[in-house]
Structures are given as structure tokens and as C-alpha cells.
Design an enzyme around this catalytic site. Structure first.
Site, PDB file in Angstrom:
ATOM      1  N   ASN A  12     -16.536 -57.248 -12.832  1.00 46.15           N
ATOM      2  CA  ASN A  12     -17.027 -58.319 -13.702  1.00 46.15           C
ATOM      3  C   ASN A  12     -15.856 -59.265 -13.947  1.00 46.15           C
ATOM      4  O   ASN A  12     -14.966 -58.971 -14.733  1.00 46.15           O
ATOM      5  CB  ASN A  12     -17.522 -57.691 -15.013  1.00 46.15           C
ATOM      6  CG  ASN A  12     -17.889 -58.719 -16.064  1.00 46.15           C
ATOM      7  OD1 ASN A  12     -17.992 -59.909 -15.765  1.00 46.15           O
ATOM      8  ND2 ASN A  12     -18.075 -58.255 -17.296  1.00 46.15           N
ATOM      9  N   LYS A  14     -15.811 -62.058 -15.372  1.00 52.34           N
ATOM     10  CA  LYS A  14     -15.936 -62.836 -16.614  1.00 52.34           C
ATOM     11  C   LYS A  14     -15.627 -64.320 -16.329  1.00 52.34           C
ATOM     12  O   LYS A  14     -15.917 -64.792 -15.228  1.00 52.34           O
ATOM     13  CB  LYS A  14     -15.047 -62.235 -17.713  1.00 52.34           C
ATOM     14  CG  LYS A  14     -15.318 -60.728 -17.880  1.00 52.34           C
ATOM     15  CD  LYS A  14     -14.731 -60.128 -19.117  1.00 52.34           C
ATOM     16  CE  LYS A  14     -15.083 -58.643 -19.172  1.00 52.34           C
ATOM     17  NZ  LYS A  14     -14.605 -57.975 -20.373  1.00 52.34           N
ATOM     18  N   HIS A 100     -24.181 -57.730 -21.570  1.00 53.37           N
ATOM     19  CA  HIS A 100     -22.783 -57.335 -21.774  1.00 53.37           C
ATOM     20  C   HIS A 100     -22.448 -57.504 -23.260  1.00 53.37           C
ATOM     21  O   HIS A 100     -22.976 -58.407 -23.918  1.00 53.37           O
ATOM     22  CB  HIS A 100     -21.879 -58.212 -20.905  1.00 53.37           C
ATOM     23  CG  HIS A 100     -20.457 -57.736 -20.907  1.00 53.37           C
ATOM     24  ND1 HIS A 100     -19.586 -58.049 -21.919  1.00 53.37           N
ATOM     25  CD2 HIS A 100     -19.782 -56.934 -20.056  1.00 53.37           C
ATOM     26  CE1 HIS A 100     -18.431 -57.459 -21.680  1.00 53.37           C
ATOM     27  NE2 HIS A 100     -18.518 -56.781 -20.556  1.00 53.37           N
ATOM     28  N   GLU A 102     -20.096 -58.857 -24.688  1.00 56.91           N
ATOM     29  CA  GLU A 102     -19.646 -60.212 -25.044  1.00 56.91           C
ATOM     30  C   GLU A 102     -20.845 -61.148 -25.199  1.00 56.91           C
ATOM     31  O   GLU A 102     -20.835 -62.054 -26.041  1.00 56.91           O
ATOM     32  CB  GLU A 102     -18.659 -60.724 -23.975  1.00 56.91           C
ATOM     33  CG  GLU A 102     -17.320 -59.991 -24.087  1.00 56.91           C
ATOM     34  CD  GLU A 102     -16.567 -59.818 -22.776  1.00 56.91           C
ATOM     35  OE1 GLU A 102     -16.863 -60.523 -21.802  1.00 56.91           O
ATOM     36  OE2 GLU A 102     -15.675 -58.941 -22.734  1.00 56.91           O
ATOM     37  N   GLU A 172     -20.572 -49.013 -21.933  1.00 53.08           N
ATOM     38  CA  GLU A 172     -19.265 -49.606 -22.210  1.00 53.08           C
ATOM     39  C   GLU A 172     -18.992 -49.552 -23.711  1.00 53.08           C
ATOM     40  O   GLU A 172     -19.477 -50.416 -24.468  1.00 53.08           O
ATOM     41  CB  GLU A 172     -19.242 -51.063 -21.761  1.00 53.08           C
ATOM     42  CG  GLU A 172     -19.524 -51.255 -20.285  1.00 53.08           C
ATOM     43  CD  GLU A 172     -18.988 -52.590 -19.792  1.00 53.08           C
ATOM     44  OE1 GLU A 172     -18.100 -52.561 -18.933  1.00 53.08           O
ATOM     45  OE2 GLU A 172     -19.425 -53.639 -20.278  1.00 53.08           O
ATOM     46  N   GLY A 178     -11.278 -54.178 -22.528  1.00 49.07           N
ATOM     47  CA  GLY A 178     -10.132 -55.074 -22.562  1.00 49.07           C
ATOM     48  C   GLY A 178      -9.034 -54.643 -23.519  1.00 49.07           C
ATOM     49  O   GLY A 178      -8.138 -55.421 -23.831  1.00 49.07           O
ATOM     50  N   SER A 218     -11.742 -50.616 -19.750  1.00 47.33           N
ATOM     51  CA  SER A 218     -10.373 -50.304 -19.337  1.00 47.33           C
ATOM     52  C   SER A 218     -10.286 -49.304 -18.184  1.00 47.33           C
ATOM     53  O   SER A 218      -9.386 -48.469 -18.142  1.00 47.33           O
ATOM     54  CB  SER A 218      -9.546 -49.829 -20.539  1.00 47.33           C
ATOM     55  OG  SER A 218      -9.480 -50.850 -21.523  1.00 47.33           O
TER      56      SER A 218
HETATM   57  P1  PGA Z   1     -12.283 -54.182 -18.971  1.00 45.33           P
HETATM   58  O1  PGA Z   1     -13.742 -54.834 -19.120  1.00 45.33           O
HETATM   59  O2  PGA Z   1     -12.312 -53.375 -17.694  1.00 45.33           O
HETATM   60  O3  PGA Z   1     -11.349 -55.346 -18.914  1.00 45.33           O
HETATM   61  O4  PGA Z   1     -12.083 -53.314 -20.158  1.00 45.33           O
HETATM   62  C1  PGA Z   1     -14.901 -54.126 -18.800  1.00 45.33           C
HETATM   63  C2  PGA Z   1     -16.109 -54.995 -19.010  1.00 45.33           C
HETATM   64  O5  PGA Z   1     -16.127 -55.793 -19.965  1.00 45.33           O
HETATM   65  O6  PGA Z   1     -17.085 -54.905 -18.250  1.00 45.33           O
END
Ligand code: PGA
Length: 256
Positions: A12, A14, A100, A102, A172, A178, A218
Site C-alpha cells: 500500500n 499510500k 483502511h 486512514e 491492521e 506506521g 509495521s
Molecule cells: P505500515 O502500514 O506497514 O507502514 O505500518 C501498513 C498499512 O497502513 O497498510
């Protein structure tokens, strides 16, 4: 790996990578992953909308498939700034990330909206990756199963058994996205097993055994192997570490 479900590792990106940067990243991935067989693992990259066209041109080998990060629940019409599933299909998009954290947090997407998007995705032959996950306070309050259960019941509402079998769930934990903090193997396995039990209740045993449940938050080369070897973890949704050829290809290699 003796799971009957094939692993699905998705990147992803983003809001990162221009069209040309994205195309270069994919070309680098092909070089690094030259030894991997398509039969072993499904690999997906999810660039921003503006890079889909350029990236689709360099995705010459089906070893890597194209995904989008979001889509509209509507098929067409007066929805300024939105993009419909049929428009994504034109670029060869096979998967779409929906709900997601976000999108839930910053764009106020609800379970109801996500379920309508999932239905619209299937109608366009795009496989949804439906994201769920609890906040830190919810985990600490012992509410993980309640929160994830509610998200799943709402977001998967209206899907037929056949559609569900072609849907992926990404678990997640929001506190792991992140942040560099990963769920422990035990935390991930427990929640994934809970999700699979819920799928038996909401659909049936056959569907529950087919659905792939990705872990996200992560994921990096150093923790991929342990996470992917868990009985109910069938892949990863990777954010930060999917932006670099070496990191993402090492996650794939370490997972096989
Ligand atoms: P990350 O993000 O691997 O940077 O923690 C995962 C995601 O948001 O799908």
C-alpha cells in the site's frame, strides 16, 4: 508453508510515488523477484490513482498484480473527485483496498460505506481487501474482538458466500500502522483466529477456510517470516516497507 491458502502480499503505497517513480519501483521489484514463481505467492502493488496507468504499462508479468487504494461506491455520476470501479478496471486493477484505517479516520468512512464499496468492487470483478483493526485504547480496554467483530459484520454485510470467498480481510491494529510497533505473533494469531471463527458464523466453514486474512502494521523483512508462518495469517498489507525495492522484495522472499 503448509497452508492451503496462497499468501497474498500487497504493498500500500499510500500518497507516495509519482507515476514515473512507481514504474521504476515495479521494474526494480521484477528484477529482485525474478526467482519467485507466481504459483508460490500473490504479489500486489497499490499505487495512487495517478500512477495506475504508468505502473500498469510495466506490469508485463502477472507475477505482480495491480491494486487501488480506494474507490467510489457509485458506478458513475455527479461525485466530484471520485473514481469508479469500472474506471479502475480499464487499467487492469484486480484488487482494491477498502476501509483502511486512514480512510475511516480522516475521511469518515463507515462500515456501511465500506460494504457498499465492496459490493460495487465485486460487480466490476475487482477483489476487495477489507481493512479492520482496533485503536490502542480499545486493545488495552480488552475490546479488540468487539471492535473488529462490529467492523466485519458491517463491512461485509450484503456479500454473498461466493463474493466473500473472493474477498481478503486485512487485520491492521491501528496502533501498529506506521509506528514500528508490530503485534506479537500471539496477538496476531489470536485475532486472525477470531476473525476466521466469525466468518464461519457469518458465512460458512468452506468460505472461512478460503478467505485470506492479511496482517498489516509495521511489517518488515525482519518480522515477515514469523508472522507469515502463523496458521491463520495468509499474507501482509505493507505500507512503509513497500516503498523500497529491497524491503518489499525481502518481505516477499522471507515469507515463502
Ligand atoms: P505500515 O502500514 O506497514 O507502514 O505500518 C501498513 C498499512 O497502513 O497498510
Amino acid at each position: 508453508m503448509n497452508k492451503d491458502r496462497k499468501l497474498l502480499i500487497a504493498g500500500n503505497w499510500k500518497m507516495n510515488k509519482t507515476a514515473s517513480e512507481g514504474a521504476a519501483l515495479v521494474q526494480g521489484l521484477y528484477l529482485e523477484l525474478a526467482g519467485t514463481k507466481q504459483l508460490e505467492i500473490d504479489i500486489v502493488v497499490c499505487p495512487p490513482f495517478t500512477a495506475l496507468s504508468e505502473v500498469s504499462k510495466v506490469l508485463v508479468d502477472p507475477k505482480i498484480r495491480l491494486g487501488a487504494q480506494n474507490m467510489s461506491e457509485h458506478n458513475y455520476g455527479a461525485y466530484t473527485g471520485e473514481i469508479a470501479a469500472g474506471m479502475l478496471r480499464e487499467f487492469g486493477v484486480r484488487y482494491v483496498i477498502l476501509g483502511h484505517s486512514e480512510r475511516r479516520q480522516y475521511f469518515h468512512e463507515t462500515d456501511e460505506i465500506i460494504s457498499r464499496k465492496a459490493i460495487a468492487a465485486h460487480a466490476a470483478a475487482i477483489k476487495p481487501i477489507v481493512c479492520v483493526g482496533e485503536l490502542l485504547a480499545e486493545r488495552e480496554g480488552g475490546l479488540t474482538e468487539q471492535v473488529v467483530g462490529k467492523q466485519l459484520r458491517g463491512s461485509l454485510a450484503g456479500l454473498s458466500k461466493e463474493q466473500m470467498a473472493e474477498t481478503t480481510i486485512a487485520y491492521e491494529p491501528v496502533w501498529a500502522i506506521g509506528t514500528g510497533k508490530t503485534a506479537t505473533a500471539q496477538q496476531a494469531q489470536d485475532t486472525h483466529a477470531f476473525i476466521r471463527r466469525l466468518l464461519v458464523e457469518l458465512f460458512d466453514d468452506t468460505v472461512a477456510r478460503r478467505v485470506r486474512i492479511q496482517y498489516g502494521g509495521s511489517v518488515k523483512p525482519a518480522n515477515a517470516k514469523e508472522l507469515m508462518s502463523l496458521p491463520d495469517v495468509d499474507g501482509a498489507l505493507v505500507g512503509g516497507a513497500s516503498l523500497e525495492v529491497r524491503n518489499f522484495s525481502d518481505i516477499v522472499k522471507n515469507s515463502i
